[in-house]
Design a protein around this motif. Structure first.
Motif, PDB file in Angstrom:
ATOM      1  N   UNK A  45      16.690 -36.703 -13.404  1.00  0.00           N
ATOM      2  CA  UNK A  45      17.912 -36.339 -12.817  1.00  0.00           C
ATOM      3  C   UNK A  45      18.622 -35.454 -13.878  1.00  0.00           C
ATOM      4  N   UNK A  46      18.455 -35.520 -15.013  1.00  0.00           N
ATOM      5  CA  UNK A  46      19.103 -34.815 -16.117  1.00  0.00           C
ATOM      6  C   UNK A  46      18.160 -34.509 -17.384  1.00  0.00           C
ATOM      7  N   UNK A  47      18.286 -33.380 -17.876  1.00  0.00           N
ATOM      8  CA  UNK A  47      17.561 -32.746 -18.880  1.00  0.00           C
ATOM      9  C   UNK A  47      18.611 -32.476 -20.129  1.00  0.00           C
ATOM     10  N   UNK A  48      18.198 -33.008 -21.331  1.00  0.00           N
ATOM     11  CA  UNK A  48      18.887 -32.573 -22.636  1.00  0.00           C
ATOM     12  C   UNK A  48      18.035 -32.022 -23.656  1.00  0.00           C
ATOM     13  N   UNK A  49      18.464 -30.640 -24.079  1.00  0.00           N
ATOM     14  CA  UNK A  49      17.643 -30.005 -25.157  1.00  0.00           C
ATOM     15  C   UNK A  49      18.503 -29.184 -26.061  1.00  0.00           C
ATOM     16  N   UNK A  50      17.804 -28.273 -26.837  1.00  0.00           N
ATOM     17  CA  UNK A  50      18.629 -27.413 -27.642  1.00  0.00           C
ATOM     18  C   UNK A  50      19.342 -26.603 -27.139  1.00  0.00           C
ATOM     19  N   UNK A  51      20.439 -25.835 -27.776  1.00  0.00           N
ATOM     20  CA  UNK A  51      21.259 -24.614 -27.439  1.00  0.00           C
ATOM     21  C   UNK A  51      20.184 -23.392 -27.781  1.00  0.00           C
ATOM     22  N   UNK A  52      20.811 -22.329 -27.102  1.00  0.00           N
ATOM     23  CA  UNK A  52      20.079 -21.230 -27.092  1.00  0.00           C
ATOM     24  C   UNK A  52      20.396 -20.326 -28.591  1.00  0.00           C
ATOM     25  N   UNK A  53      21.352 -20.848 -29.157  1.00  0.00           N
ATOM     26  CA  UNK A  53      21.832 -20.304 -30.460  1.00  0.00           C
ATOM     27  C   UNK A  53      21.335 -21.132 -31.936  1.00  0.00           C
ATOM     28  N   UNK A  54      20.511 -22.210 -31.633  1.00  0.00           N
ATOM     29  CA  UNK A  54      20.315 -23.149 -32.766  1.00  0.00           C
ATOM     30  C   UNK A  54      19.778 -22.173 -33.759  1.00  0.00           C
ATOM     31  N   UNK A  55      19.489 -22.939 -35.131  1.00  0.00           N
ATOM     32  CA  UNK A  55      19.290 -22.372 -36.314  1.00  0.00           C
ATOM     33  C   UNK A  55      17.537 -21.723 -36.520  1.00  0.00           C
ATOM     34  N   UNK A  56      16.740 -22.568 -35.683  1.00  0.00           N
ATOM     35  CA  UNK A  56      15.453 -22.615 -35.973  1.00  0.00           C
ATOM     36  C   UNK A  56      14.526 -21.942 -34.560  1.00  0.00           C
ATOM     37  N   UNK A  57      13.554 -20.958 -34.702  1.00  0.00           N
ATOM     38  CA  UNK A  57      13.144 -20.360 -33.779  1.00  0.00           C
ATOM     39  C   UNK A  57      12.432 -21.577 -32.728  1.00  0.00           C
ATOM     40  N   UNK A  58      11.788 -22.608 -33.451  1.00  0.00           N
ATOM     41  CA  UNK A  58      11.325 -23.555 -32.412  1.00  0.00           C
ATOM     42  C   UNK A  58      12.290 -24.117 -31.737  1.00  0.00           C
ATOM     43  N   UNK A  59      13.499 -24.278 -32.185  1.00  0.00           N
ATOM     44  CA  UNK A  59      14.634 -25.003 -31.245  1.00  0.00           C
ATOM     45  C   UNK A  59      14.970 -24.114 -30.141  1.00  0.00           C
ATOM     46  N   UNK A  60      15.280 -22.506 -30.357  1.00  0.00           N
ATOM     47  CA  UNK A  60      15.692 -21.690 -29.533  1.00  0.00           C
ATOM     48  C   UNK A  60      14.556 -21.280 -28.549  1.00  0.00           C
ATOM     49  N   UNK A  61      13.208 -21.368 -29.090  1.00  0.00           N
ATOM     50  CA  UNK A  61      12.013 -21.223 -27.823  1.00  0.00           C
ATOM     51  C   UNK A  61      12.008 -22.493 -27.110  1.00  0.00           C
ATOM     52  N   UNK A  62      12.081 -23.675 -27.595  1.00  0.00           N
ATOM     53  CA  UNK A  62      12.172 -24.917 -26.618  1.00  0.00           C
ATOM     54  C   UNK A  62      13.536 -24.856 -25.656  1.00  0.00           C
ATOM     55  N   UNK A  63      14.636 -24.191 -26.148  1.00  0.00           N
ATOM     56  CA  UNK A  63      15.551 -24.214 -25.112  1.00  0.00           C
ATOM     57  C   UNK A  63      15.012 -23.159 -24.005  1.00  0.00           C
ATOM     58  N   UNK A  64      14.620 -21.853 -24.315  1.00  0.00           N
ATOM     59  CA  UNK A  64      14.189 -20.845 -23.236  1.00  0.00           C
ATOM     60  C   UNK A  64      13.021 -21.554 -22.548  1.00  0.00           C
ATOM     61  N   UNK A  65      11.961 -22.120 -22.873  1.00  0.00           N
ATOM     62  CA  UNK A  65      10.953 -22.672 -22.302  1.00  0.00           C
ATOM     63  C   UNK A  65      11.307 -23.783 -21.130  1.00  0.00           C
ATOM     64  N   UNK A  66      12.337 -24.880 -21.807  1.00  0.00           N
ATOM     65  CA  UNK A  66      13.019 -25.628 -20.676  1.00  0.00           C
ATOM     66  C   UNK A  66      13.608 -24.828 -19.415  1.00  0.00           C
ATOM     67  N   UNK A  67      14.622 -24.124 -20.018  1.00  0.00           N
ATOM     68  CA  UNK A  67      15.651 -23.207 -19.175  1.00  0.00           C
ATOM     69  C   UNK A  67      14.582 -22.312 -18.066  1.00  0.00           C
TER      70      UNK A  67
END
Length: 255
Positions: free
Chosen positions: A108-130
């Motif tokens: 029903x709901x997904x929580x993940x990293x923001x697009x501007x977080x400091x680490x590339x793995x965080x940012x790519x995780x955001x983009x992959x989820x989105x």
């Protein structure tokens, strides 16, 4: 005054590294569990590059075991995606892996990293989820699991240290802060390395950021989130958990 029953939801938190979810939204996940919802925690990379004094293969085993212990503390179901640490990429192949993972939960709901977080793995995780979320509901894109049957709401969790993140919604985690700290404490290999290399106490970080967000939210401790606004994913009700006594039992009064 009347009573309205909230049906249990499927909540999926997706973090790039084995301790990211605990740092940023474990208090909220613990609230969901307390209110009777089913919580899943997915970790994308295996954290195998995080310690200078442990070989990558051994460290991956340690960090998976720590993650499983943390999920037990919170009452969540673990999902270990096992990508190499530091090297995540937003490719079509990886996007389809994320599609199938999302379909396996039908959240029903997904929580993940923001697009501007400091680490590339965080940012790519955001983009992959989105990028994977809209594909997860398209039946003609075939993966192991069938397409999702709902429009999935996406929330971004706080950046590490609260840096350059501006929450639009808050969750009061005063009653679950200690559970959050207990869950993070299971990641001993990570808390140790932060202390040794950077002189940073991660338990103090979550308490400090939690207190700061609490000031913003009007409570003692809070976690901050921003809902991703998109076509056909608006909300007419709040999906993030509330801390009042009634909501603990999945009820809310209206009157």
């Amino acid at each position: 005054m009347k009573w309205r029953l909230y049906l249990p939801m499927q909540i999926l938190a997706i973090g790039a590294h084995p301790d990211d979810i605990e740092l940023q939204c474990a208090g909220t996940l613990a609230m969901y569990v307390k209110q009777g919802h089913q919580v899943f925690m997915a970790v994308v990379t295996n954290g195998n590059m995080g310690n200078y004094d442990v070989a990558p293969e051994e460290l991956a085993r340690i960090r998976e075991a720590e993650f499983n212990q943390s999920c037990t503390v919170l009452g969540a179901t673990p999902i270990w995606m096992n990508y190499p640490d530091e090297l995540l990429e937003n490719t079509v192949q990886n996007r389809l892996v994320f599609v199938d993972m999302l379909r396996s939960i039908n959240p029903d709901l997904v929580i993940t990293h923001g697009a501007n977080d400091y680490h590339p793995d965080h940012r790519y995780t955001h983009q992959l989820v989105w990028d994977a979320l809209p594909l997860a509901g398209i039946a003609n894109i075939k993966t192991k699991h069938p397409a999702t049957n709902r429009q999935v709401t996406l929330y971004m969790m706080d950046n590490l240290g609260g840096i350059d993140f501006h929450p639009t919604e808050f969750v009061d985690i005063t009653e679950t802060l200690e559970l959050k700290k207990a869950a993070l404490s299971k990641h001993a290999s990570q808390t140790r390395i932060f202390h040794d290399l950077l002189d940073i106490d991660l338990l103090d970080v979550i308490e400090t950021v939690g207190k700061f967000r609490g000031y913003q939210a009007g409570c003692k401790y809070a976690e901050g989130f921003t809902k991703v606004e998109a076509w056909y994913r608006g909300l007419s009700k709040r999906l993030l958990p509330e801390s009042d006594q009634e909501s603990r039992f999945n009820y809310k009064t209206e009157g």
